[in-house]
Design an enzyme around this catalytic site. Structure first.
Site, short mmCIF file in Angstrom:
data_model
loop_
_atom_site.label_atom_id
_atom_site.label_comp_id
_atom_site.label_asym_id
_atom_site.label_seq_id
_atom_site.Cartn_x
_atom_site.Cartn_y
_atom_site.Cartn_z
N SER A 115 1.03 -1.46 0.02
CA SER A 115 0.31 -0.07 -0.06
C SER A 115 1.06 1.26 -0.18
CB SER A 115 -0.95 -0.22 1.41
OG SER A 115 -0.74 0.24 2.21
N HIS A 119 -5.73 -4.10 -1.40
CA HIS A 119 -5.52 -3.57 -2.40
C HIS A 119 -5.82 -3.79 -3.92
CE1 HIS A 119 -4.26 0.13 -0.23
NE2 HIS A 119 -3.99 -0.80 1.33
N LYS A 179 -12.54 -2.21 1.64
CA LYS A 179 -11.86 -0.96 0.75
C LYS A 179 -12.80 -0.92 -0.88
CE LYS A 179 -7.46 -1.57 3.00
NZ LYS A 179 -6.95 -1.89 3.72
#
Ligand SMILES: *Cc1c(COP(=O)(O)O)cnc(C)c1O
Length: 400
Positions: free
Chosen positions: A187, A215, A246
């Site tokens: 990240s 991610h 996310k």
């Protein structure tokens, strides 16, 4: 003997130390739902470039409606862990849908990806086994590995030769089972793990491969399935952990997806699963709607990709240096920590919400502003953001 008052005084000293080191994390307060634009409590509307809202689903009408619908049909909460009375039809549906989306046999839900990682290693591996972990893996992976009795190796970040070294050592030590574990995407830099090569190395050494896709799930790869799709090894990863918090909606919740034997053992022995409450029905219903959207069309991940390509090019044309790559995480390198903070503050004044990152979050001398693209941004948002960076950069003498 220290008194209890001493204890609280001790904590105040610790807090002062954190502040003095410039590491105190203040929380900015947002007065709107999450989105491409947010309003802060001082009433200003700003363009948001620092959420993990990659696909813009945090406030998507279909996702909100599905959450409402599940609330109506399945209630607010289950007041139970899964194995007592916390499993509804939609929990089973979501697990099956996640498995299909990610290309695995089965999946298991957790309250968070932190819990998925925290409860992954200990039930699967023991003293006779080896875990080989990228040194920059997420905190939850590090904690999960700490809870496990397996022998541990850490390889240098993204360094395949060092990974080979670790695997050879584990073999020499007679490790029974070996599990290599890495973030699919890291990240801080947006670095994409070389899963095709890592898979090949694991195969040569007889090792399992696990990845954390927090991610990546929802947008990496042509159909948004994740880093494994992006690297051409879809269906070839042994264990995948990820988050619903996310790209896949942004509420909360996590999962592990893997072969059915792995998932079955986790249901029996994984402590965060056994001893923590079931995921709320509204989140489960909304997550199913998210997968419907993403399996039905690649429009959102395509938009995200286009926004990423545009911004990466435009911010460089504005004179800034970025970490090269293709991920919607775009680290704008400033190097100097004070300058990074000044730039972030000025860009925010100009109406673009960004945060500076500096030591110890990133190495010393590597301060940066990490921005994140979203499918929710329109081109005008990104143009305004680049213009704000350009103006602030000129004022601070960071660009010519
Ligand atoms: C955000 C993140 C997590 C934690 O996810 P939660 O669902 O919020 O607990 C775990 N691993 C990685 C790599 C992450 O980026």
């Amino acid at each position: 003997m220290a008194s209890t008052e001493d204890f609280f005084a001790h904590l105040r000293t610790e807090l002062d130390g954190i502040r003095a080191a410039g590491l105190y994390k203040a929380e900015r307060i947002i007065a709107t739902p999450q989105g491409a634009h947010v309003r802060t409590t001082d009433g200003r509307e700003v363009i948001n470039l620092c959420a993990n809202n990659y696909l813009g689903l945090s406030s998507h009408p279909k996702v909100i409606e599905a959450a409402h619908e599940a609330l109506r049909t399945h209630g607010y909460g289950l007041s139970s862990v899964r194995f007592i009375c916390g499993t509804q039809d939609i929990h089973k549906t979501l697990e099956q849908r996640l498995a299909r989306f990610l290309g695995t046999e089965d999946a298991i839900l957790y309250a968070a990806a932190f819990d998925a990682n925290g409860g992954l290693f200990e039930p699967l591996l023991g003293e006779a086994d080896a875990i080989i972990s990228d040194e920059l893996n997420h905190a939850s992976i590090i904690d999960g590995i700490r809870l496990c009795k397996a022998q541990r190796w850490r390889y240098k970040h993204n360094d395949l030769a060092d990974l080979e070294r670790c695997l050879s050592e584990a073999n020499e030590k007679g490790a029974r089972f070996k599990l290599v574990f890495t973030d699919g995407v890291f990240s801080m830099d947006g670095t994409i793990a070389q899963l095709d090569k890592i898979r090949e190395i694991c195969d040569r050494h007889g090792a399992l491969l696990g990845i954390d896709e927090c991610h990546a799930s929802g947008f990496m790869g042509a159909r948004g399935r994740g880093t494994h799709e992006h690297r051409g090894v879809f269906g070839k990863i042994d264990i995948i952990t990820g988050t619903l918090g996310k790209a896949l909606g942004g509420a909360s919740g996590g999962f592990t997806a893997a072969r059915k034997e792995v998932i079955e053992i986790l249901r029996q022995r994984s402590r965060p699963y056994l001893f923590s409450n079931t995921v709320a029905p509204s989140i489960v219903g909304a997550s199913i709607a998210v997968l419907d959207l993403l399996e039905g069309s690649t429009e959102l991940r395509d938009k995200l990709e286009a926004n990423t390509q545009y911004f990466r090019r435009a911010i460089q044309e504005a004179g800034f240096e970025i970490k090269p790559g293709e991920h919607p995480i775009v680290p704008i390198m400033v190097y100097d920590a004070v300058k990074a903070q000044q730039l972030a503050a000025r860009v925010l004044e100009l109406g673009v919400y960004v945060v500076g990152f500096f030591f110890p979050v990133v190495p010393k001398g590597q301060a940066r502003i990490r921005v994140q693209m979203s499918a929710g941004h329109v081109r005008a948002d990104l143009e305004r953001a680049v213009a704000a960076f350009r103006q602030a950069g000129l004022e601070l003498g960071l660009v010519k």
